[in-house]
Design an enzyme around this catalytic site. Structure first.
Site, mmCIF file in Angstrom:
data_model
loop_
_atom_site.group_PDB
_atom_site.id
_atom_site.type_symbol
_atom_site.label_atom_id
_atom_site.label_comp_id
_atom_site.label_asym_id
_atom_site.label_seq_id
_atom_site.Cartn_x
_atom_site.Cartn_y
_atom_site.Cartn_z
ATOM 1 C CG ASN A 70 47.088 38.427 45.136
ATOM 2 O OD1 ASN A 70 47.227 38.543 43.843
ATOM 3 N ND2 ASN A 70 45.986 38.302 45.928
ATOM 4 C CB VAL A 71 49.447 44.875 45.953
ATOM 5 C CG1 VAL A 71 50.867 44.802 44.806
ATOM 6 C CG2 VAL A 71 48.842 45.325 45.040
ATOM 7 C CG HIS A 117 54.577 41.289 43.388
ATOM 8 N ND1 HIS A 117 54.049 40.547 42.820
ATOM 9 C CD2 HIS A 117 56.225 40.910 43.702
ATOM 10 C CE1 HIS A 117 54.510 39.534 42.389
ATOM 11 N NE2 HIS A 117 56.146 39.281 42.787
ATOM 12 C CB CYS A 166 60.685 57.507 51.956
ATOM 13 S SG CYS A 166 61.928 59.184 50.704
ATOM 14 C CB CYS A 184 59.842 62.132 52.558
ATOM 15 S SG CYS A 184 60.758 60.297 53.473
ATOM 16 N N GLY A 217 45.169 30.410 42.436
ATOM 17 C CA GLY A 217 45.303 31.615 41.692
ATOM 18 C C GLY A 217 47.007 32.128 41.176
ATOM 19 C CB THR A 218 49.880 32.636 41.136
ATOM 20 O OG1 THR A 218 50.644 32.958 40.705
ATOM 21 C CG2 THR A 218 50.355 30.948 42.086
ATOM 22 N N PRO A 244 41.061 27.099 38.318
ATOM 23 C CG PRO A 244 39.401 29.338 37.795
ATOM 24 C CD PRO A 244 40.876 28.502 38.317
ATOM 25 C CB ALA A 275 40.767 31.291 45.263
HETATM 26 P P1 NAD Z 1 48.147 36.315 36.814
HETATM 27 O O1 NAD Z 1 47.328 37.334 36.429
HETATM 28 O O2 NAD Z 1 49.397 35.811 36.088
HETATM 29 O O3 NAD Z 1 47.368 34.593 36.756
HETATM 30 C C1 NAD Z 1 46.166 35.014 37.690
HETATM 31 C C2 NAD Z 1 45.922 33.280 38.036
HETATM 32 O O4 NAD Z 1 44.383 32.966 38.813
HETATM 33 C C3 NAD Z 1 45.679 32.458 37.013
HETATM 34 O O5 NAD Z 1 46.524 31.645 36.750
HETATM 35 C C4 NAD Z 1 44.054 32.427 36.402
HETATM 36 O O6 NAD Z 1 44.397 30.657 35.549
HETATM 37 C C5 NAD Z 1 43.826 31.898 38.238
HETATM 38 N N1 NAD Z 1 42.681 31.894 38.086
HETATM 39 C C6 NAD Z 1 41.484 33.109 37.997
HETATM 40 N N2 NAD Z 1 40.334 33.168 38.704
HETATM 41 C C7 NAD Z 1 40.421 32.123 39.677
HETATM 42 C C8 NAD Z 1 39.944 32.097 40.975
HETATM 43 N N3 NAD Z 1 38.686 32.284 40.597
HETATM 44 N N4 NAD Z 1 39.863 30.798 41.584
HETATM 45 C C9 NAD Z 1 41.737 30.480 41.480
HETATM 46 N N5 NAD Z 1 42.169 31.008 40.928
HETATM 47 C C10 NAD Z 1 41.756 31.994 39.756
HETATM 48 O O7 NAD Z 1 48.452 36.498 38.320
HETATM 49 P P2 NAD Z 1 49.529 36.439 39.866
HETATM 50 O O8 NAD Z 1 50.262 34.869 38.850
HETATM 51 O O9 NAD Z 1 48.899 36.615 41.125
HETATM 52 O O10 NAD Z 1 51.008 37.244 38.623
HETATM 53 C C11 NAD Z 1 50.468 38.492 38.524
HETATM 54 C C12 NAD Z 1 51.042 40.110 38.600
HETATM 55 O O11 NAD Z 1 50.337 40.776 38.786
HETATM 56 C C13 NAD Z 1 51.624 39.555 40.423
HETATM 57 O O12 NAD Z 1 53.044 40.025 40.337
HETATM 58 C C14 NAD Z 1 50.719 40.231 41.181
HETATM 59 O O13 NAD Z 1 51.714 41.297 41.907
HETATM 60 C C15 NAD Z 1 50.246 41.364 40.248
HETATM 61 N N6 NAD Z 1 48.572 41.485 40.632
HETATM 62 C C16 NAD Z 1 48.022 42.142 42.107
HETATM 63 C C17 NAD Z 1 46.519 41.876 42.123
HETATM 64 C C18 NAD Z 1 45.921 42.118 43.759
HETATM 65 O O14 NAD Z 1 46.910 42.566 44.102
HETATM 66 N N7 NAD Z 1 44.901 41.786 43.697
HETATM 67 C C19 NAD Z 1 45.789 42.131 40.987
HETATM 68 C C20 NAD Z 1 45.819 42.025 39.386
HETATM 69 C C21 NAD Z 1 47.032 41.540 39.205
HETATM 70 ZN ZN ZN Z 2 62.637 60.301 52.232
#
Ligand code: NAD
Ligand code: ZN
Length: 256
Positions: free
Chosen positions: A107-108, A124, A132, A155, A196-197, A223, A240
């Site tokens: 997550n970012v 990420h 920059c 920058c 949550g991934t 879930p 989560a």
């Molecule tokens: P993904 O969207 O591929 O998967 C999300 C997962 O979370 C799914 O498997 C889903 O079933 C699960 N999920 C949904 N609700 C949940 C809950 N309440 N508790 C636990 N799990 C839950 O996401 P990913 O695997 O992180 O990959 C997506 C890419 O998108 C990454 O590269 C990420 O950097 C980026 N991203 C980041 C953010 C952020 O910073 N918050 C948000 C969206 C996407």
């Molecule tokens: Zn620079």
């Protein structure tokens, strides 16, 4: 979560209690209950007509730096209305209790850091920072940028109008130092908690496979089942923010 058998919960609780060096590997699902839109969901309103490649690639920034900058300003605005949720706070409590805890996050949004975790590997990047485009060393917090700035700021090192969000765009390499630190964290941990991934994004997803292959204790919270679920020591099909406070704080949810 009421449908989760008690013995699964207590098994995960004891595994976490016995762990000295846990790693939490988190993805977008952890922040879902904070209301963070996915990348696709952020493409709404004025942004709906764009494809991700027009907004989140180095080529897009070269072609239309202002457009890309303003899209990220929009995403940062959305973030201002959101807060870490009880899952983030439970993970922060885990680090307070077990100081060797490491969070590897895809997550970012910076919520793990905001909730209080100090050992965070943001694979990420972090949308709250800039760096920059031309690779000058350093990251600068977004707060240093004047509110409402609609062009990429200069920058501080090279003076070009080249500051960009400190996130990994499509087609970009991950920061090798962060990936190395993440690999070492997997090697050193005794318990690996996947939260949550989906496991769809490489090379991040390979870290969880590595933990499974190395025979670590693996607890997964999601879930929906993923490619990791069958091989996990314990798979908890739950949200989560519901289950992590229970596993780590014994059910006491922290205010957020
Ligand atoms: P993904 O969207 O591929 O998967 C999300 C997962 O979370 C799914 O498997 C889903 O079933 C699960 N999920 C949904 N609700 C949940 C809950 N309440 N508790 C636990 N799990 C839950 O996401 P990913 O695997 O992180 O990959 C997506 C890419 O998108 C990454 O590269 C990420 O950097 C980026 N991203 C980041 C953010 C952020 O910073 N918050 C948000 C969206 C996407
Ligand atoms: Zn620079």
């Amino acid at each position: 979560m009421n449908t989760l058998p008690d013995d699964l919960i207590s098994k995960a609780q004891s595994l976490i209690a016995a762990s000295r060096r846990p790693v939490v590997f988190s993805g977008a699902g952890v922040s879902k209950e904070s209301g963070i839109p996915t990348f696709r969901d952020a493409l709404e309103g004025l942004w709906a007509k764009y494809e991700p490649e027009e907004l989140a690639t180095p080529q897009a920034f070269e072609r239309q730096p202002e457009l890309v900058w303003n899209f990220y300003q929009h995403r940062r605005d959305t973030l201002k209305d959101c807060q870490p949720n009880p899952a983030h706070y439970a993970i922060a409590a885990l680090e307070r209790d077990k100081p060797e805890t490491i969070v590897i996050t895809q997550n970012v949004d910076g919520f793990h850091q905001q909730a209080g975790n100090q050992n965070v590997i943001p694979l990420h990047g972090n949308i709250r920072e800039n760096r920059c485009y031309y690779g000058c060393p350093g990251e600068w917090p977004q707060e240093a940028v004047p509110e409402g700035d609609t062009v990429p700021p200069r920058c501080p090192q090279c003076g070009e109008s080249s500051l960009r969000p400190n996130v990994v765009w499509f087609g970009e390499m991950l920061n090798p130092a962060l990936m190395e630190a993440a690999i070492e964290a997997v090697d050193q941990c005794d318990t690996f908690i996947i939260v949550g991934t989906s496991g769809a994004v490489q090379p991040a997803a390979s870290l969880a496979l590595k933990a499974l292959e190395e025979g670590k204790t693996v607890i997964e919270i999601n879930p929906d089942a993923t490619m990791y679920s069958e091989r996990a020591t314990v798979f908890l099909p739950a949200r989560a923010a519901q289950v992590l406070p229970l596993l780590i704080l014994g059910g006491m949810e922290r205010p957020c």
